[in-house]
Scaffold this motif. Structure first.
Motif, PDB file in Angstrom:
ATOM      1  N   ILE A 293      -6.995   9.499  -6.859  1.00  0.00           N
ATOM      2  CA  ILE A 293      -5.808  10.326  -7.086  1.00  0.00           C
ATOM      3  C   ILE A 293      -4.570   9.441  -7.218  1.00  0.00           C
ATOM      4  O   ILE A 293      -3.722   9.648  -8.099  1.00  0.00           O
ATOM      5  CB  ILE A 293      -5.628  11.341  -5.944  1.00  0.00           C
ATOM      6  N   ALA A 294      -4.479   8.435  -6.334  1.00  0.00           N
ATOM      7  CA  ALA A 294      -3.337   7.526  -6.382  1.00  0.00           C
ATOM      8  C   ALA A 294      -3.291   6.762  -7.704  1.00  0.00           C
ATOM      9  O   ALA A 294      -2.220   6.531  -8.276  1.00  0.00           O
ATOM     10  CB  ALA A 294      -3.397   6.549  -5.209  1.00  0.00           C
ATOM     11  N   GLN A 295      -4.470   6.363  -8.196  1.00  0.00           N
ATOM     12  CA  GLN A 295      -4.538   5.627  -9.454  1.00  0.00           C
ATOM     13  C   GLN A 295      -4.109   6.507 -10.625  1.00  0.00           C
ATOM     14  O   GLN A 295      -3.407   6.064 -11.541  1.00  0.00           O
ATOM     15  CB  GLN A 295      -5.968   5.118  -9.677  1.00  0.00           C
TER      16      GLN A 295
ATOM     17  N   TRP B 164      -4.948   3.660   4.236  1.00  0.00           N
ATOM     18  CA  TRP B 164      -3.865   3.660   3.268  1.00  0.00           C
ATOM     19  C   TRP B 164      -2.475   3.463   3.859  1.00  0.00           C
ATOM     20  O   TRP B 164      -1.518   3.270   3.113  1.00  0.00           O
ATOM     21  CB  TRP B 164      -3.877   4.969   2.461  1.00  0.00           C
ATOM     22  N   SER B 165      -2.339   3.514   5.194  1.00  0.00           N
ATOM     23  CA  SER B 165      -0.995   3.419   5.777  1.00  0.00           C
ATOM     24  C   SER B 165      -0.349   2.072   5.485  1.00  0.00           C
ATOM     25  O   SER B 165       0.833   2.000   5.104  1.00  0.00           O
ATOM     26  CB  SER B 165      -1.049   3.677   7.287  1.00  0.00           C
ATOM     27  N   ALA B 166      -1.099   0.972   5.655  1.00  0.00           N
ATOM     28  CA  ALA B 166      -0.524  -0.358   5.415  1.00  0.00           C
ATOM     29  C   ALA B 166      -0.170  -0.537   3.938  1.00  0.00           C
ATOM     30  O   ALA B 166       0.895  -1.077   3.596  1.00  0.00           O
ATOM     31  CB  ALA B 166      -1.508  -1.438   5.864  1.00  0.00           C
ATOM     32  N   VAL B 167      -1.062  -0.072   3.052  1.00  0.00           N
ATOM     33  CA  VAL B 167      -0.804  -0.180   1.613  1.00  0.00           C
ATOM     34  C   VAL B 167       0.434   0.631   1.239  1.00  0.00           C
ATOM     35  O   VAL B 167       1.291   0.171   0.465  1.00  0.00           O
ATOM     36  CB  VAL B 167      -2.028   0.308   0.816  1.00  0.00           C
ATOM     37  N   PHE B 168       0.549   1.829   1.800  1.00  0.00           N
ATOM     38  CA  PHE B 168       1.685   2.698   1.492  1.00  0.00           C
ATOM     39  C   PHE B 168       2.996   2.065   1.944  1.00  0.00           C
ATOM     40  O   PHE B 168       3.986   2.036   1.191  1.00  0.00           O
ATOM     41  CB  PHE B 168       1.496   4.054   2.174  1.00  0.00           C
ATOM     42  N   LEU B 169       3.010   1.534   3.168  1.00  0.00           N
ATOM     43  CA  LEU B 169       4.233   0.911   3.680  1.00  0.00           C
ATOM     44  C   LEU B 169       4.620  -0.318   2.850  1.00  0.00           C
ATOM     45  O   LEU B 169       5.804  -0.568   2.612  1.00  0.00           O
ATOM     46  CB  LEU B 169       4.052   0.529   5.147  1.00  0.00           C
ATOM     47  N   ALA B 170       3.613  -1.086   2.406  1.00  0.00           N
ATOM     48  CA  ALA B 170       3.907  -2.306   1.655  1.00  0.00           C
ATOM     49  C   ALA B 170       4.360  -2.015   0.227  1.00  0.00           C
ATOM     50  O   ALA B 170       5.340  -2.591  -0.249  1.00  0.00           O
ATOM     51  CB  ALA B 170       2.669  -3.206   1.641  1.00  0.00           C
ATOM     52  N   THR B 171       3.664  -1.110  -0.454  1.00  0.00           N
ATOM     53  CA  THR B 171       3.913  -0.923  -1.885  1.00  0.00           C
ATOM     54  C   THR B 171       4.928   0.170  -2.205  1.00  0.00           C
ATOM     55  O   THR B 171       5.630   0.083  -3.210  1.00  0.00           O
ATOM     56  CB  THR B 171       2.603  -0.598  -2.612  1.00  0.00           C
ATOM     57  N   ILE B 172       4.999   1.182  -1.349  1.00  0.00           N
ATOM     58  CA  ILE B 172       5.903   2.307  -1.629  1.00  0.00           C
ATOM     59  C   ILE B 172       7.193   2.204  -0.823  1.00  0.00           C
ATOM     60  O   ILE B 172       8.286   2.438  -1.339  1.00  0.00           O
ATOM     61  CB  ILE B 172       5.206   3.659  -1.341  1.00  0.00           C
TER      62      ILE B 172
ATOM     63  N   PHE C  86       1.679  11.290  -3.921  1.00  0.00           N
ATOM     64  CA  PHE C  86       1.061  12.565  -4.287  1.00  0.00           C
ATOM     65  C   PHE C  86      -0.278  12.726  -3.570  1.00  0.00           C
ATOM     66  O   PHE C  86      -0.609  13.815  -3.083  1.00  0.00           O
ATOM     67  CB  PHE C  86       0.857  12.642  -5.801  1.00  0.00           C
ATOM     68  N   ALA C  87      -1.058  11.647  -3.500  1.00  0.00           N
ATOM     69  CA  ALA C  87      -2.361  11.707  -2.832  1.00  0.00           C
ATOM     70  C   ALA C  87      -2.196  12.074  -1.354  1.00  0.00           C
ATOM     71  O   ALA C  87      -2.919  12.925  -0.828  1.00  0.00           O
ATOM     72  CB  ALA C  87      -3.082  10.371  -2.976  1.00  0.00           C
TER      73      ALA C  87
END
Length: 391
Positions: free
Chosen positions: A353-355, A228-236, A361-362
């Motif tokens: 949880i993210a969805q 999830w680190s790459a997704v988090f950095l890209a989207t959040i 929060f997740a």
């Protein structure tokens, strides 16, 4: 009767083989990752179908771990590692070449079973080596697993970037793994670990269950960093997609360094302190990731998680080797199975949880769970987790 009552490889030989086995396990598991995009394109898989296919790997691992632990109790470690290594080497080229989804599913299940069996049995081997040598070495062993993981992913990616086909790259990796396995075998134990308990499986209970749950949470934190680190950095955090891999790099570098230095720490700092302080550091890092909207601090948070979690699992595995509630081979297989459930199944739960709520929060939930690990470390018997009975 203990395995250590039987003729052993020399201390130096056993240590060398154990280190090499951990390196091979990390290398083999990570070497598959760069091939995944090729499989997706070759088979025309959607993200959902790829996710179901990858579930075969986790299923193979989860099923094989308790079986491998039980067999290690009867046959020793050497032949389980040998057979599992051979299986991994045989199916890697299939994963690189096949366009048949059913065949890939079978191959991935075998691959997962082989990796899971090696991971389980080498931890039994590590506990026995620590006991025979009367010194802490578990963090260093796990550090080499991390080095192997980084080397496997980087090595295969490099071969592919040089223009080699996935078939040639995986064949080269298979040869390296096979050679490493042959070199590791002489120092792996061959005798059974227990003659007084013929149980094939055992449900974890008592302190073993507590340790298993703690490992589940720590592995969940690792899975969150990997998946999830790459997704988090890209989207959040809105980081350019070319740099989103830096989150995992920060995590992996501090974890690897922490484990390679971990044996020196374990000999100077009580195990309870390492588990409690490491969990709190990891929790703080995860909460920093989830709450502070600055991408540079997000990277720092991932580095904190890696450093904090680095030596928790090695300390807990050493603790498993000291408990007397369950035979060590069954206890290790139970703890390994619970732990890997965290890294294989936990990230999917974080996705739900993210969805439903949000990704921050997740990830914040993982930080709270790491605080539970810190509290659990405080309730484990002091002599058990600190190794005070080891002299």
């Amino acid at each position: 009767m203990s395995l250590l009552d039987n003729p052993l490889p020399t201390s130096t030989q056993a240590q060398r083989s154990t280190r090499l086995a951990f390196l091979i396990a990390g290398f083999a598991g990570a070497a598959w990752a760069p091939i995944i995009p090729y499989v997706k394109l070759r088979c025309g898989l959607t993200d959902a179908h790829l996710g179901l296919l990858l579930l075969c790997l986790g299923t193979g691992s989860i099923i094989a771990m308790p079986v491998a632990g039980a067999l290690a109790g009867r046959l020793g470690c050497r032949w389980i590692v040998a057979f599992s290594t051979l299986a991994v080497c045989c199916v890697l080229p299939v994963l690189a070449t096949s366009s048949s989804v059913p065949l890939l599913a079978v191959a991935l299940t075998i691959f997962g079973a082989g990796i899971g069996s090696i991971d389980c049995v080498i931890n039994v081997q590590a506990i026995l080596v620590e006991r025979a040598c009367q010194r802490t070495m578990m963090s260093g062993f796990h550090g080499l697993f991390s080095v192997g993981g980084l080397s496997g992913a980087t090595g295969v990616s490099t071969l592919l970037s040089l223009g080699l086909s996935p078939t040639i790259a995986c064949s080269a990796v298979s040869v390296l793994i096979l050679l490493g396995g042959i070199l590791a075998l002489p120092g792996l134990f061959t005798s059974h670990t227990s003659s007084g308990d013929n149980q094939p499986f055992a449900i974890p209970h008592g302190v073993v269950l507590i340790i298993g749950i703690m490992c589940f949470i720590v592995f969940l934190a690792e899975g969150a960093a990997i998946d999830w680190s790459a997704v988090f950095l890209a989207t959040i955090r809105h980081v350019d997609v070319r740099y989103t891999g830096l989150g995992y790099v920060a995590f992996a570098c501090t974890m690897t360094a922490g484990r390679l230095l971990g044996d020196h720490l374990v000999r100077r700092v009580p195990g309870r302190t390492l588990v409690t302080a490491g969990s709190l550091l990891g929790a703080l890092g995860m909460l920093l990731i989830a709450t502070i909207p600055v991408w540079q601090l997000t990277l720092f948070g991932y580095a904190m998680v890696g450093a904090g979690c680095a030596n928790i699992v090695p300390v807990l595995y050493s603790t498993v080797g000291r408990q007397k509630l369950m035979p060590e081979h069954l206890a290790v297989s139970a703890v390994t199975t619970l732990g890997y459930a965290g890294i294989l199944l936990g990230p999917a739960a974080l996705g739900f949880i993210a969805q439903s709520l949000s990704l921050p929060f997740a990830l914040g939930t993982v930080g709270v769970l790491l605080m539970v690990v810190a509290l659990s470390g405080m309730i484990l018997p002091r002599a058990l987790i600190n190794g005070e009975d080891q002299g």
